[in-house]
Design a protein around this motif. Structure first.
Motif, short mmCIF file in Angstrom:
data_model
loop_
_atom_site.label_atom_id
_atom_site.label_comp_id
_atom_site.label_asym_id
_atom_site.label_seq_id
_atom_site.Cartn_x
_atom_site.Cartn_y
_atom_site.Cartn_z
N CYS A 119 1.07 -1.26 -0.27
CA CYS A 119 0.36 0.15 -0.41
C CYS A 119 0.33 0.99 -0.30
CB CYS A 119 -0.98 -0.19 1.17
SG CYS A 119 -1.52 1.28 1.40
N TYR A 163 0.51 4.31 1.15
CA TYR A 163 0.41 5.05 2.68
C TYR A 163 0.75 3.97 3.15
CZ TYR A 163 -2.32 7.92 -0.58
OH TYR A 163 -2.87 8.85 -1.93
N CYS A 164 0.39 2.56 3.79
CA CYS A 164 1.07 1.67 4.92
C CYS A 164 1.88 1.09 4.80
CB CYS A 164 -0.15 0.80 5.20
SG CYS A 164 -1.69 2.33 5.24
N HIS A 184 -8.17 -0.81 0.80
CA HIS A 184 -7.18 -1.41 2.00
C HIS A 184 -8.29 -0.68 3.42
CE1 HIS A 184 -3.10 -1.04 4.18
NE2 HIS A 184 -3.96 -2.23 4.47
N CYS A 195 -5.42 2.03 5.66
CA CYS A 195 -6.07 3.54 5.23
C CYS A 195 -7.36 4.17 4.84
CB CYS A 195 -4.41 4.24 4.56
SG CYS A 195 -4.27 3.37 2.94
#
Ligand code: ZN
Lengths: 94, 985
Positions: A6, A8-9, A57, A61
């Motif tokens: 991901c 973001y993660c 997700h 997020c």
């Protein structure tokens, strides 16, 4: 278990995500005809090989991601945010 | 077979004597024994009875491939069936017994099945019951039912305990650079190489100690090597099986934490189920020695050659006195020397004639000979042998043990889990692993290397391959060529028996003989997958580790094809069985799934609520007084709401904050009814459709400010609606400036309903002028304060059909709000009401919930056509008009009364025309309740054609499950106050 990186993660188990669907579909405008909507909703390709698909997700997020994944090997080539503006931000931050 | 424990052999600890019981008799063994080695040391040859024929069976191997010595270990709630005696470590007080035999394995009454063989040939079950539909009603079922219990009893293995499992199991997770499966010479070499190059390494070994095949070397010291590699920072996991490989280098492990202990620490789990996320996987899982099919090749005393070497050097057990080794390859000669050195009289039958082998000449080699038949039943008396080119002429050798080696099969199972098909190697007569693009490297004998030095070299090469693929190094490496024997193997799978029907076993555990394979071929089951299912070859818990290749070769022979043309069955996880307990881990009992409670939960139970599960949520069901039953209680609660006032926890509804300048436009697109003109301070009931025009969910949205809404959804669809809104904003309507946030947990909500609800609220709010009929109209919203300056949101929304308000406060104020409301409701003889009363109230009003909006229903079906705007386009607006959703045959929402008002009926009832009670009928009843207001039973549901078509006709509610029929009258779903005068009061 598929592992999805991901933007973001970081890399997470696929169990954190929910599969969405074909990311290449251009949904018609709301006032489009039944015929156009039928085409978008029901007539889907059954791709063998790499396809562009959406994943959410859900337990992370909560971003909707556009993932290039092989339906044969589960190999993932790219993971990007679906939203075009966010896609640019992530691209620029690389 | 005469077995004995030798003094100067083995790695067992003779200072620690362990006692155990086998079939209720006491025996002794040593620390370091397996149950199998201890049984052999005690000269116990018969340890089980076979699956179909109840033939006496002994110990065939020394490892996970065991297909004979399956026993039951433990007792009462810890009774564990089908345990491989060859991998069960001995502990003090272990209780084990033989299976599939009555009264015991030595004297089994069902042994007669051996003579009824033709009834148990492959396809027996299919043929016997062909034409008898087991899953349909009628005579056939009864016949099947009658025989089934006898058949199941006759053909079966051990039985598990039916008591609750007293042990706990854990799920655990770890990460590493490289995981190495198997601690044989190759695995250890790979681990050392990788660790020295600074990789984070996990080494997994299914055995209790590391070493792999080296444990059959007398001089090998396992603990010395273990210390050495632990000092390199390698994480060593023994008693741990890598049972499956999954995508992205994820490995499933089963760690047996306490299965080898007599008094396990109660704080330890019995087993751990590990998920390891590695960057690279190295598999050095070894190879498995095959047996040879010939008549009576299952008599106790038959074993693989390598197993006898392990029993000798690891456990100090000499498995026979007069041993015949039969082989087609070089691998047996070292063992032959060891066994004869240890005092056994050894003869080697080698099916090959031209080969050179250096031996110490302490045993006889008979070139060109093959085993033909074993004489004996519970033990071996003698072996008939013949020349391989003329099996009809045979001679008899007296012996007490027959060791078999039909070649070796590399353990390619784990690679096969990744869909990588192995390739047949003619030279070595085995399947070898193919290359894969994934980060998986096969090393050691699992890539077909037969000597130790090659295995070690392959371990180093494997680690280098991992380093290269991980981009850490760019070093050249090479793997040794498969093979390594001086003389080529000569394929030998079966020696045909010509005298009568043979008992020449291909799959010991499922009693599949070579005749069964031929029968399957005659009957057309020639595809490997069909062969497997028809004969059950390879379907026992050893998954054909020893016998699969023999079955394949027999089929290849029958089809005049080569083995690779016949194919191989795909191995699937798990490599060895995984207990259900380990799979579920801690997710059992109350922890089976997450529990959600509202912030009012404790308050509710303190006030007498009986709770009910709604999805994951616990919601108040009813609040009984003294001896009230559920019906007494909900009827009283519903009556009270209609008469005075009631309070109901509605916190489980989904709540979403919708903010941003395009919020109104957004809502206008997702709801079927208009939202663009909703004023600030007003709420609206809305319906969302899916893209395909079917109803997704219903709820309300409150306009709190110009750019801010508060949306409620149904309890069950809350998560789905949230994801849906995010999907629309992030993928479809990316130019809308809207933000959605789940606030379900942040707000606690109650419904205050009934003619006295405003009076109750007047006493609870800071400023009662805010909620007067003029200031807070029906569907009005107010952001105000409860007494004590508690900020709250109040909307005049009714689900019950009465004057009602929904009141929300921040979750932290939930109890204060409840105390305040309840104190004042009591003054008006109010009540607390639960889901059952809420259901009664809404059914009386014909309001739909999840029971009606089940994903098949359109707005029109639900009688809510007026909620579909004609002035705008919205999600589903085009598709709801498609043909199938518009035809006259649709089932439409109606109400139902029993024709005789004294009768009752149930939800799930099928609605039929009077003289046509069959199939799916013409409709269904979705919700039923006793109506306190009407004083009889009522229901809502769907019927083809709706109210207009059936209002003057008596229909029949058929309830075949409860064997009940009720005459029904179709009525409007709005059974009470259809004009809604009470809500506007
Ligand atoms: Zn994420």
């Amino acid at each position: 278990m598929i592992r999805i990186n991901c933007p973001y993660c970081g890399e997470r188990d696929h169990s954190e995500f929910s599969y969405g669907g074909d990311a290449t579909i251009k949904y018609p405008s709301l006032d489009s005809s039944e015929k156009e909507w039928t085409k978008a909703i029901f007539f889907r390709k059954n791709i063998k090989g790499f396809q562009l698909e959406t994943w959410h997700h859900t337990n992370g997020c909560r971003m909707w991601l556009e993932i290039e994944r092989s339906t044969v090997t589960h190999e993932i080539r790219s993971v990007k945010p679906c939203h075009p503006d966010l896609k640019k931000v992530v691209e620029n931050n690389k | 077979m005469k077995t004995s424990r030798l003094k100067n052999y083995g790695k067992i600890n003779r200072n620690n004597v362990l006692s155990f019981t086998w079939d209720n008799k006491k025996y002794k063994g040593f620390e370091g024994d397996t149950l199998a080695s201890a049984l052999l040391a005690n000269n116990i040859g018969v340890v089980g009875r076979s699956f179909k024929y109840h033939r006496p069976r002994g110990i065939f191997s020394s490892g996970v491939e065991e297909s004979g010595a399956l026993v039951t270990v433990g007792s009462k709630d810890r009774r564990d069936p089908n345990v491989r005696a060859t991998t069960q470590e001995l502990y003090d007080g272990l209780k084990a017994s033989g299976q599939n035999a009555f009264p015991n394995v030595n004297f089994d009454l069902a042994g007669i099945n051996n003579y009824l063989g033709r009834f148990f040939a492959s396809g027996f079950y299919y043929k016997t019951f062909m034409g008898i539909p087991p899953f349909e009603w009628g005579k056939g079922t009864a016949i099947w039912m009658f025989f089934e219990k006898f058949i199941r009893k006759a053909a079966g293995m051990g039985s598990a305990s039916t008591l609750p499992d007293p042990d706990s199991y854990e799920h655990a997770h770890d990460f590493c650079d490289v995981i190495i499966v198997g601690s044989g010479p190759s695995g250890i070499a790979a681990a050392i190489e990788a660790a020295e190059k600074k990789l984070d390494v996990i080494l997994v070994e299914q055995d209790s100690i590391i070493g792999g095949d080296q444990l059959s070397e007398n001089e090998f010291d396992s603990s010395h090597i273990e210390n050495q590699i632990k000092n390199l920072g390698i994480k060593v996991m023994t008693r741990t099986t890598a049972f499956g490989l999954y995508d992205n280098c994820v490995v499933g492990l089963l760690e047996r934490v306490t299965d080898h202990l007599s008094l396990p620490d109660k704080t330890l789990p019995r087993q751990r189920f590990w998920t390891i996320r590695a960057k690279h996987i190295i598999v050095g899982a070894g190879a498995i020695e095959r047996h040879i099919a010939f008549n009576n090749n299952d008599i106790p005393g038959v074993m693989t050659v390598n197993a006898s070497k392990h029993y000798l050097n690891r456990y100090g057990v000499l498995t026979g006195k007069k041993i015949v080794i039969t082989t087609n390859n070089d691998s047996v000669y070292e063992t032959a020397e060891l066994l004869s050195e240890a005092g056994a009289n050894v003869t080697v039958l080698d099916s090959r004639t031209n080969f050179e082998i250096e031996t110490n000449k302490t045993f006889e080699i008979r070139r060109g000979y093959v085993p033909y038949n074993i004489n004996g039943s519970k033990k071996i008396d003698s072996l008939d042998i013949s020349k391989s080119e003329n099996i009809n002429k045979y001679e008899t050798i007296n012996c007490d043990q027959v060791l078999l080696s039909g070649g070796w099969s590399p353990a390619v199972h784990l690679l096969s889990h990744r869909g990588v098909k192995p390739k047949w190697d003619y030279e070595n007569a085995c399947f070898l692993p193919s290359d894969t693009k994934e980060n998986i490297t096969m090393i050691g004998s699992s890539r077909g290397l037969w000597n130790k030095n090659d295995c070690i070299a392959s371990g180093v090469a494997g680690a280098t391959d991992a380093l290269n693929r991980l981009g850490i190094s760019k070093t050249n490496y090479f793997f040794p060529k498969p093979g390594g024997w001086k003389n080529p193997i000569k394929p030998l799978y079966e020696v045909k028996y010509n005298k009568s029907r043979s008992k020449s076993f291909v799959d010991y555990q499922h009693d599949v003989t070579s005749d069964d394979v031929r029968l399957a071929h005659r009957e057309g089951f020639i595809s490997v997958e069909h062969l497997k299912r028809y004969t059950t070859l390879g379907m026992a818990n050893d998954q054909g580790k020893m016998g699969n290749i023999i079955g394949l070769s027999l089929m290849a022979d029958l089809l005049n094809k080569e083995i690779p043309e016949v194919g191989t069955t795909v191995f699937r996880p798990p490599y060895t069985p995984v207990s259900i307990g380990a799979l579920s881990g801690r997710n059992v009992g109350k922890h089976f799934r997450p529990l959600r409670v509202t912030p009012i939960h404790q308050w509710n139970t303190d006030h007498g609520a009986k709770m009910i599960e709604v999805g994951l949520y616990q919601r108040p069901w009813y609040y009984p007084k003294e001896n009230e039953t559920l019906s007494d209680s909900y009827i009283r609660e519903a009556t009270t709401v209609r008469k005075t006032v009631g309070i109901c926890d509605v916190t489980s509804l989904g709540k979403i904050a919708i903010q941003g300048p395009d919020s109104s436009e957004f809502l206008n697109r997702i709801y079927s009814n208009g939202f663009s003109k909703l004023q600030v301070g007003k709420a609206r009931y809305g319906i969302m459709l899916r893209d395909d025009g079917i109803v997704m969910d219903d709820g309300t949205s409150w306009r709190l400010a110009e750019n801010e809404y508060f949306m409620t959804t149904s309890t069950g669809e809350a998560a789905k609606v949230m994801s849906w809104l995010e999907e629309l904003l992030q993928t479809r309507w990316t130019n809308l400036n809207v933000n959605v946030t789940s606030v379900s947990e942040q707000w606690a909500g109650v419904s205050v309903a009934g003619p006295k609800s405003r009076e109750v609220l007047n006493n609870c709010v800071d400023d009662s002028s805010v909620i007067t009929n003029n200031n807070l109209l029906f569907m009005g919203v107010a952001s105000t304060f409860l007494k004590g300056k508690i900020p709250c949101r109040i909307a005049r929304i009714s689900f019950s059909g009465e004057l009602a308000f929904e009141v929300y406060v921040k979750s932290d104020f939930a109890n204060t709000m409840m105390d305040l409301l309840w104190e004042n409701a009591k003054k008006y003889d109010g009540c607390l009401y639960g889901l059952e009363a809420l259901g009664a109230l809404r059914v009386e009003k014909g309001h739909v919930t999840a029971a009606e909006l089940d994903g098949r229903v359109t707005i029109d079906d639900a009688g809510l056509s007026k909620m579909a705007s004609t002035k705008k386009s919205y999600i589903g607006s085009a598709m709801r008009k498609r043909g199938v959703l518009k035809n006259n045959d649709r089932e439409i929402l109606v109400g139902f009364f029993p024709a005789n008002l004294k009768e009752t009926f149930n939800a799930g009832t099928i609605v039929c025309e009077k003289n046509n009670i069959k199939g799916q009928g013409i409709g269904r009843i979705t919700s039923v309740t006793y109506s306190p207001e009407l004083r009889h039973w009522i229901g809502i549901g769907f019927v083809k054609g709706g109210l207009d078509k059936w209002k003057d006709t008596t229909l029949v509610g058929a309830d075949p499950v409860r064997n009940k029929q009720t005459n029904l009258k179709v009525v409007s779903p709005h059974m009470i106050d259809p004009k809604g005068e009470r809500m506007y009061a």
